[in-house]
Design an enzyme around this catalytic site. Sequence first.
Site, PDB file in Angstrom:
ATOM      1  N   HIS A   1      59.974  -7.284  17.251  1.00  0.00           N
ATOM      2  CA  HIS A   1      60.354  -6.770  18.571  1.00  0.00           C
ATOM      3  C   HIS A   1      61.230  -7.768  19.316  1.00  0.00           C
ATOM      4  O   HIS A   1      60.772  -8.838  19.722  1.00  0.00           O
ATOM      5  CB  HIS A   1      59.079  -6.486  19.368  1.00  0.00           C
ATOM      6  CG  HIS A   1      59.314  -5.878  20.710  1.00  0.00           C
ATOM      7  ND1 HIS A   1      58.941  -6.507  21.879  1.00  0.00           N
ATOM      8  CD2 HIS A   1      59.864  -4.691  21.064  1.00  0.00           C
ATOM      9  CE1 HIS A   1      59.250  -5.730  22.897  1.00  0.00           C
ATOM     10  NE2 HIS A   1      59.817  -4.626  22.431  1.00  0.00           N
TER      11      HIS A   1
ATOM     12  N   HIS B   1      67.696  -6.393  27.050  1.00  0.00           N
ATOM     13  CA  HIS B   1      66.753  -5.371  27.478  1.00  0.00           C
ATOM     14  C   HIS B   1      66.984  -4.935  28.925  1.00  0.00           C
ATOM     15  O   HIS B   1      67.122  -3.749  29.213  1.00  0.00           O
ATOM     16  CB  HIS B   1      65.321  -5.878  27.319  1.00  0.00           C
ATOM     17  CG  HIS B   1      64.284  -4.902  27.788  1.00  0.00           C
ATOM     18  ND1 HIS B   1      63.842  -4.850  29.097  1.00  0.00           N
ATOM     19  CD2 HIS B   1      63.607  -3.930  27.117  1.00  0.00           C
ATOM     20  CE1 HIS B   1      62.942  -3.881  29.219  1.00  0.00           C
ATOM     21  NE2 HIS B   1      62.777  -3.314  28.035  1.00  0.00           N
TER      22      HIS B   1
END
Length: 278
Positions: free
Chosen positions: A27, A69
């Site tokens: 991740h 992100h």
Amino acid sequence: MRRTPRIRRAATRGSTASVSRPQVVAHRGASHENPEHTLAAYVKALDEGAEALECDVRLTADGHLVCVHDRDLRRTASTAGLVSTTSLAELDELDFASWKSPWSELDDEAPERDPDHGKVLTLRKLLETVADYDRHVELAIETKHPTRFGGLVERRLVETLGDFGWDRAGSPARVMSFSLNAVHRLRRLAPDLDVVMLVDKAHHWPVLRPLVDDDWIIGPGIQELRAHPGLGRHLVKAGREVHVWTVNTAEDLQICLDLGVTAVISDRPGYILELLGR
């Protein structure tokens, strides 16, 4: 001495003899100990044996896909501004690594860091890293919405994947989003790519269920599976392929193994592989 928790293996559905385990996906790289979305985090994940790499992508002001992100730059680059209003050249001047260990410069024993490993990472550079790696590695690419660029994000993504021949069946890449419109758009642009419909809340699934195609992968969060066990059981019973985020503990991994999910997305890919007895 710290003991590694014991993990119960789940048998492959329909068979009591064979044993399966989920794919381990890093991740944002090995982001538990490394600055997320940096080349250093992804190299570390590959070194630890991660079988796939997850990233989020956003478009810069001049049309480049970068692995970031947040929509703004305050958390990971310690500066004001938005990714979408900043050029790639301007982003390249920023430090995307120091926020993770702000006191490292004062540590005489800290390993010397390659400055390029802490710069903004373009999706193209990440794809090149995967293409050049000495073993098969897959990619799970999330497009972030809402964004001022709308559907241009998916269009640029498919174009970039096409440069590697990865916009068709057999591609190592799959595309994910919390946006139903984005997933539909991606499927229109690249009908043979695998897609993942990310599910933020368990109560969203009954609404989404009639709107998603049968071959879409479903991506619930581990917190929702923990709080609403019926969600996971329902997805598995319906024959859905399930990819779960973000799985960082032995207890959460056990939930995934008991369900028989296909992939677990973790900040700690090396630890999860250790638990699985790689």
